[in-house]
Each structure stands twice: as C-alpha cells, then as structure tokens.
Design an enzyme around this catalytic site. Sequence first.
Site, PDB file in Angstrom:
ATOM      1  N   GLY A 142      66.822  83.203  14.551  1.00 31.43           N
ATOM      2  CA  GLY A 142      68.237  82.888  14.747  1.00 31.43           C
ATOM      3  C   GLY A 142      68.507  82.174  16.062  1.00 31.43           C
ATOM      4  N   SER A 188      65.785  78.470  21.479  1.00 28.43           N
ATOM      5  CA  SER A 188      66.889  79.442  21.507  1.00 28.43           C
ATOM      6  C   SER A 188      67.068  80.004  22.912  1.00 28.43           C
ATOM      7  CB  SER A 188      66.602  80.596  20.544  1.00 28.43           C
ATOM      8  OG  SER A 188      66.398  80.088  19.248  1.00 28.43           O
ATOM      9  N   ARG A 189      65.990  80.007  23.696  1.00 29.12           N
ATOM     10  CA  ARG A 189      66.057  80.588  25.042  1.00 29.12           C
ATOM     11  C   ARG A 189      66.716  79.643  26.055  1.00 29.12           C
ATOM     12  NH1 ARG A 189      61.225  83.096  23.139  1.00 29.12           N
ATOM     13  NH2 ARG A 189      61.321  85.360  23.403  1.00 29.12           N
ATOM     14  N   HIS A 214      65.441  74.094  14.487  1.00 30.15           N
ATOM     15  CA  HIS A 214      65.418  74.905  13.256  1.00 30.15           C
ATOM     16  C   HIS A 214      65.929  74.090  12.069  1.00 30.15           C
ATOM     17  CE1 HIS A 214      66.001  78.217  16.374  1.00 30.15           C
ATOM     18  NE2 HIS A 214      64.894  78.604  15.771  1.00 30.15           N
ATOM     19  N   LYS A 234      56.365  73.278  17.999  1.00 33.41           N
ATOM     20  CA  LYS A 234      56.800  73.872  19.273  1.00 33.41           C
ATOM     21  C   LYS A 234      55.990  75.134  19.578  1.00 33.41           C
ATOM     22  CE  LYS A 234      59.817  75.163  22.549  1.00 33.41           C
ATOM     23  NZ  LYS A 234      59.948  76.567  22.388  1.00 33.41           N
TER      24      LYS A 234
HETATM   25  P1  AMP Z   1      62.145  80.918  16.463  1.00 28.26           P
HETATM   26  O1  AMP Z   1      63.517  81.165  15.936  1.00 28.26           O
HETATM   27  O2  AMP Z   1      62.114  80.533  17.895  1.00 28.26           O
HETATM   28  O3  AMP Z   1      61.186  82.018  16.097  1.00 28.26           O
HETATM   29  O4  AMP Z   1      61.632  79.617  15.714  1.00 28.26           O
HETATM   30  C1  AMP Z   1      61.629  79.537  14.319  1.00 28.26           C
HETATM   31  C2  AMP Z   1      60.871  78.308  13.902  1.00 28.26           C
HETATM   32  O5  AMP Z   1      61.493  77.148  14.451  1.00 28.26           O
HETATM   33  C3  AMP Z   1      59.422  78.310  14.406  1.00 28.26           C
HETATM   34  O6  AMP Z   1      58.585  77.783  13.388  1.00 28.26           O
HETATM   35  C4  AMP Z   1      59.488  77.396  15.589  1.00 28.26           C
HETATM   36  O7  AMP Z   1      58.259  76.765  15.903  1.00 28.26           O
HETATM   37  C5  AMP Z   1      60.516  76.383  15.129  1.00 28.26           C
HETATM   38  N1  AMP Z   1      61.099  75.691  16.285  1.00 28.26           N
HETATM   39  C6  AMP Z   1      61.597  76.266  17.410  1.00 28.26           C
HETATM   40  N2  AMP Z   1      61.994  75.309  18.280  1.00 28.26           N
HETATM   41  C7  AMP Z   1      61.728  74.117  17.690  1.00 28.26           C
HETATM   42  C8  AMP Z   1      61.883  72.754  18.095  1.00 28.26           C
HETATM   43  N3  AMP Z   1      62.398  72.422  19.279  1.00 28.26           N
HETATM   44  N4  AMP Z   1      61.508  71.789  17.222  1.00 28.26           N
HETATM   45  C9  AMP Z   1      60.966  72.116  16.015  1.00 28.26           C
HETATM   46  N5  AMP Z   1      60.796  73.377  15.584  1.00 28.26           N
HETATM   47  C10 AMP Z   1      61.158  74.359  16.409  1.00 28.26           C
END
Ligand code: AMP
Length: 276
Positions: A29, A184-185, A35, A147
């Site tokens: 999220g 997200s951070r 995302h 990423k």
């Molecule tokens: P997270 O919500 O951070 O666990 O990320 C969910 C998915 O989104 C993971 O597969 C991440 O690698 C991908 N993701 C996060 N940031 C990016 C970004 N800047 N570009 C592409 N995919 C991303």
Amino acid sequence: MKIFTTKQEISAYFTYKSGKTIGFVPTMGALHNGHISLIKQAQQNSTEVVCSIFVNPTQFNDPKDLEKYPRPIAADIAMLEQAGCDVLFNPQVNEMYVDNEKWHLDIGDMEHLLEGKFRPGHYQGVMQVVNKLFNIVKPDVAFFGQKDYQQFLVISKMVELLKMPVKMVMCPIQRESDGLAMSSRNVHLTADDRLHALILSKALNWVKDNFNTENIASLKLQAEQMVSSEPGIELEYFEIVDGNTLYPATASTKNIVALVAARAGKTRLIDNVLIN
Ligand code: AMP
C-alpha cells in the site's frame, strides 16, 4: 473494483471467474506511480488483475518501521479504481497469520547478501507472505518491481524450489523527474533529505556511464565515496554484482547490477541500476 478481506471471498470469486488469466501485484500500500505501473503491465498480460495491500509484519526487522509504515487505504483504493484494477485483496493480520507461525525456506546465500546483511530475517518474512498470497490468489503471472531487485530473485528462487505454477515478471523502476526512485517511504523524507537522497540515483548512473572506462573495484570505491560524502546520507552498501547470484561482479560477468542502500536522515532507501 471488488474489495475482499478474506481468503474465502477471493477463492469463491475466482471459482466463479475460472478460465481467466490472473495477473497479481502484491504491495504494502501507500501506492504511487511505481505500483500503478505494475498494475498497467499486469493489465497488458492478463484478463483479471488482482492487487493486494497488506503491511506484512513478519518482514519488518525494525518494529518502529512497521509502526510508522504509511497506510492511506482510502487514497490507495481511489488510485486502484482510477487505474482500472479488478480486485483488491486487503486482509487483516489475523486473516493471514495464526500465532507463533513458523516458516523457513533455505534459498542459499542470496538471503544473507546485500539487504540480508542489514535486515536479518527480512526475506524469510517476504517469502512467507508471498507464499501465502500466491496460494490464496493463485495467479498465473505475478508482477514485481526491479526497485526491489533482490526481492525478485528471492521470490523467483522460492517459486522454483516449491514448483509454484506462477510466472514472475520484473517491471522497470519508476522515478520522480529528478531521478529519485519512487517509494512509499519517500513521504518520510524532509525537504533536505529529499535533496540529498538524489545522490543515490546519481551515483548509480555515474557507475553505469563510466562502466567501460574504469575497473569495477575503482567504480565501487568512487561511488561509495560519492554517497558517503553527501551531507545527511549514511551509506549502508554500494555493490556491483552479478545480477543472477548477487556475488561481486568481475570483468567477465554478463548481467551486472549496481545496488545501493543508504539512510537519508531517518529514512532507509534502496535503489539500483542494470549495467549490461
Ligand atoms: P511495496 O509496496 O513497497 O512492497 O512494493 C510493491 C511492489 O511495487 C514491489 O514489487 C516493488 O518492487 C514495486 N515497486 C516499488 N517501488 C517501485 C518503483 N519506484 N517502480 C517500480 N516498481 C516499484
């Protein structure tokens, strides 16, 4: 968009929808355009797109990080609706876990390199939750971001070892216009942190641009110095590795990736670039 919070709801829905190609985008999220790019890619490769939002406690090695992880669920739902996502799976922790649940899968050294050194146990937690999510959603194809490069390798290894019938697709990193990788951070960055954090993508691009003119050891050293000398930035690692094994790259390595992790103020950031 259908929103489900229980395993029963989602499996009942897909029994009814049988015959569809399910594309799955697992997330925690606090959605951003990175995302959404995964959702778009999933839409091109499947007939039904499922996104999950679940802040998985077992992959956080720092309880404060878990506590302060952003959870803007109403805004997330609006973004997914806007993107045309078909299904959101948004379970509570007790839907996913029973107390004192044990999990361990031996995937060799990869778990302990790079991120693994700084976040012990993190990838066991990631595999634990993705294994559960794959068993609930039963996707044909799963989309993950470059990423989290190491995460993609770790989950691919789990899929291979457990012979899970899921095709893994890696999608490119989405960046802000100044080069900062979307995350997200990033909402935790102060204006100053945000400015200094640009050194991560700058150092990665510098390594890529100079790859054919300097040796790997010297590139790594100079990139480490670039990042470490930036005010407000605390370098954890800068590595130039074989993109299949994550062991240090040599001049003859075919698939080279440079990866960096650093703290900008209190916020931990990661980024990477594919070199060849
Ligand atoms: P997270 O919500 O951070 O666990 O990320 C969910 C998915 O989104 C993971 O597969 C991440 O690698 C991908 N993701 C996060 N940031 C990016 C970004 N800047 N570009 C592409 N995919 C991303």
